[in-house]
Scaffold this active site. Structure first.
Site, PDB file in Angstrom:
ATOM      1  N   SER A 150       0.841  -1.198   0.000  1.00  0.00           N
ATOM      2  CA  SER A 150       0.000   0.000   0.000  1.00  0.00           C
ATOM      3  C   SER A 150       0.875   1.247   0.000  1.00  0.00           C
ATOM      4  CB  SER A 150      -0.882   0.004   1.246  1.00  0.00           C
ATOM      5  OG  SER A 150      -0.077   0.266   2.380  1.00  0.00           O
ATOM      6  N   LYS A 151       0.215   2.379  -0.225  1.00  0.00           N
ATOM      7  CA  LYS A 151       0.925   3.645  -0.217  1.00  0.00           C
ATOM      8  C   LYS A 151       1.605   3.857   1.143  1.00  0.00           C
ATOM      9  CE  LYS A 151      -0.287   8.497   0.001  1.00  0.00           C
ATOM     10  NZ  LYS A 151       1.048   8.908   0.425  1.00  0.00           N
ATOM     11  N   ARG A 152       0.926   3.407   2.187  1.00  0.00           N
ATOM     12  CA  ARG A 152       1.505   3.575   3.527  1.00  0.00           C
ATOM     13  C   ARG A 152       2.839   2.849   3.677  1.00  0.00           C
ATOM     14  NH1 ARG A 152      -2.253   1.308   6.906  1.00  0.00           N
ATOM     15  NH2 ARG A 152      -3.701   1.470   5.185  1.00  0.00           N
TER      16      ARG A 152
ATOM     17  N   GLY B 267       4.993   2.424   1.338  1.00  0.00           N
ATOM     18  CA  GLY B 267       5.962   3.261   0.644  1.00  0.00           C
ATOM     19  C   GLY B 267       6.405   4.414   1.526  1.00  0.00           C
ATOM     20  N   ASP B 268       5.416   5.071   2.177  1.00  0.00           N
ATOM     21  CA  ASP B 268       5.740   6.210   3.049  1.00  0.00           C
ATOM     22  C   ASP B 268       6.625   5.751   4.207  1.00  0.00           C
ATOM     23  OD1 ASP B 268       4.144   7.681   1.429  1.00  0.00           O
ATOM     24  OD2 ASP B 268       2.409   7.711   2.776  1.00  0.00           O
TER      25      ASP B 268
END
Ligand code: GLU
Length: 511
Positions: free
Chosen positions: A261-263, A265-266
């Site tokens: 998920s994008k999370r 990546g962050d």
């Protein structure tokens, strides 16, 4: 057979790398078979429409070199296909299914639907659904008289059209990647196909378009696998041939635990989107591979291997090679773990293959922006040395000492720290002797510098490891980097000798 495939994203936000991989596999499959690759924007769900998302999708595909056929970008008349532009097409298909008794009108209000669910819950049904059993008790054209249905329609009462899923049937299809999928129709609810606002739902628009566009293979993410049996039923209801299905594996977090998920990546510091994106509402920023300095070829190469392999150990493949080697049979069933380090490795491999002159020009531009002048020749020569250790063009700025004048030890506490650990009094005499030998060295090039250095070591009975780190720190100010003879040749006699002398001045008195 003329292969025709499509990438059918919904414009609900930026394109996740999983979406790019879906587009890539479709593209490769079409190219390999001499077929067409279409882009179809599935924007029937106006509530989820995000401004800018469609442009983002197009720009991402263009950046990756996955330009669709039948699109105005390549001079075609029709595309990109956008379902909202095709709105007028779908109603007749909903009507057709109703006429064939494969679909029906339903007039239930949200409250009535909620009451039905509550009733079933109370009776112990875990997942209440509008289906072959429950539709008998609801307000639809199967339970109401024909006259009443006509009256309600004439009164413009809101309705939906639902698929009449058979009560007892086995739905079977063979997925190219997953093999046979068998689902009992009792597990499929009477999905809404069309609404009285004139809009089809995703399911109807998707099937009608795949049929009208003569799509032969539906290649899409695993998250659509649960919808596939329903889609098979819709094809059967129309009496249409259906395309082949291939559901691609999920892309997993680096530790393999769940969907990427994008999370993630962050949290772990890598992009999950192809391009930078700013959410139009929250203004939240997300970074993209392009802006991080990735080459599209490296990004594509990495994505191609995320869930597929050519059956050999070959890892570096151009789009032409990928096209040649790609097949759906070699796509894995299991999820593909994303590896951010490997992704960097791919970029590094592609960077190394770039011509020195190109990298030199990019390095020169970056230096200029920092107020450091350099000729293109010098930047190109430096790039040739620095590219081996660089993952991104940006990384070549580690070699900034090749463009400045004066000792790199000035204000460089890390280098001084390192020097303290490595310094031996005999270092001073070794460096002094080497510096003097350089004043008459000819030609002043890497091989001669190496000979002079080795000669000095022999004279002083010292080992490379005793002097080289000092030489490196004096001249480059850091322990990593290209070979010191190349570095020195590029810096030139005067600068090298000055840096060596400055170093001695600084450390010569250390015990
Ligand atoms: N619109 C769907 C999506 O957003 C397409 C699924 C399909 O390819 O059939 O992924």
């Amino acid at each position: 057979m003329n292969v025709r495939v499509r990438f059918a994203p919904s414009p609900t936000g930026p394109l996740h790398m999983g979406g790019v991989r879906t587009a890539l596999y479709n593209f490769l499959f079409a190219r390999k078979h001499g077929g067409q690759f279409l882009l179809r924007i599935e924007d029937t769900d106006q509530g989820r429409y995000v401004p800018g998302a469609e442009e983002y999708i197009k720009e991402s595909l263009e950046w990756c070199g996955l330009v669709p056929d039948e699109s105005p970008w390549v001079g075609g008349p029709d595309g990109p296909y956008r379902q909202s532009d095709r709105k007028h097409l779908y109603k007749q298909y909903a009507d057709e299914l109703i006429a064939k008794d494969k679909a029906y009108y339903a007039f239930d209000t949200p409250e009535e639907l909620e009451a039905m669910r509550a009733r079933l819950h109370a009776a112990g049904v875990a997942a209440p659904a509008y289906n072959a059993v429950t539709r008998e008790h609801m307000k639809n054209s199967l339970t109401l008289s024909a006259d009443e249905v006509q009256e309600r329609l004439a009164r413009r009462e809101p309705y939906v059209v639902r698929l009449k899923v058979p009560r007892q049937a086995e739905v079977r299809f063979e997925d190219i990647i997953r093999g046979w999928v068998v689902v009992h129709s009792a597990n499929i609810d009477d999905k809404v196909l069309f609404k009285s606002d004139g809009m089809p739902t995703y399911h109807l628009a998707n099937i009608v378009d795949d049929h009208l566009m003569r799509i032969t293979h539906v290649i899409r993410g695993e998250e659509w696998l649960p919808s596939a049996p329903l889609h098979v039923l819709i094809y059967e209801a129309f009496g249409w041939d259906r395309p082949a299905f291939a559901h691609l594996p999920l892309i997993l977090k680096p530790d393999g635990n769940g969907k990427l998920s994008k999370r993630d990546g962050d949290r772990l510091g890598f992009p999950v989107f192809s391009l930078d994106w700013v959410d139009p509402v929250s203004k939240e920023k997300s970074s993209g591979y392009r802006e991080r300095g990735y080459y599209p070829e490296a990004f594509i190469n990495m994505l191609a291997l995320l869930g597929w392999n050519p059956g050999t150990d070959q890892e570096i493949m151009s789009i032409a090679e990928l096209t040649e080697l790609f097949d759906l049979e070699r796509v894995h069933k299991g999820g593909a773990k994303f590896d951010p380090e490997k992704t960097k490795w791919f970029n590094q491999q592609y960077l190394r293959k770039r011509p020195d002159a190109e990298l030199g020009a990019q390095l020169q531009a970056r230096l200029n922006a920092m107020g450091i002048e350099s000729s293109i020749e010098r930047a190109t020569a430096a790039a040739a040395l620095l590219k081996e250790r660089a993952t991104f063009v940006e990384d070549m700025l580690e070699g900034i000492y090749l463009f400045t004048t004066g000792s790199p030890l000035t204000n460089n506490s890390a280098a001084l720290e390192e020097l303290k650990k490595r310094w031996k009094p005999e270092g001073a005499s070794a460096i002094n002797a080497y510096a003097s030998s350089l004043s008459s060295l000819a030609p002043f090039d890497a091989p001669s510098l190496e000979t002079a250095f080795n000669q000095m070591l022999a004279d002083k009975a010292l080992k490379v490891g005793q002097v080289m780190p000092i030489y490196r720190l004096f001249v480059a100010g850091r322990m990593q980097g290209p070979g010191m003879f190349d570095v020195s040749a590029l810096l030139g006699r005067e600068e090298v000798v000055a840096r060596l002398k400055a170093g001695i001045e600084l450390c010569g008195s250390w015990a």
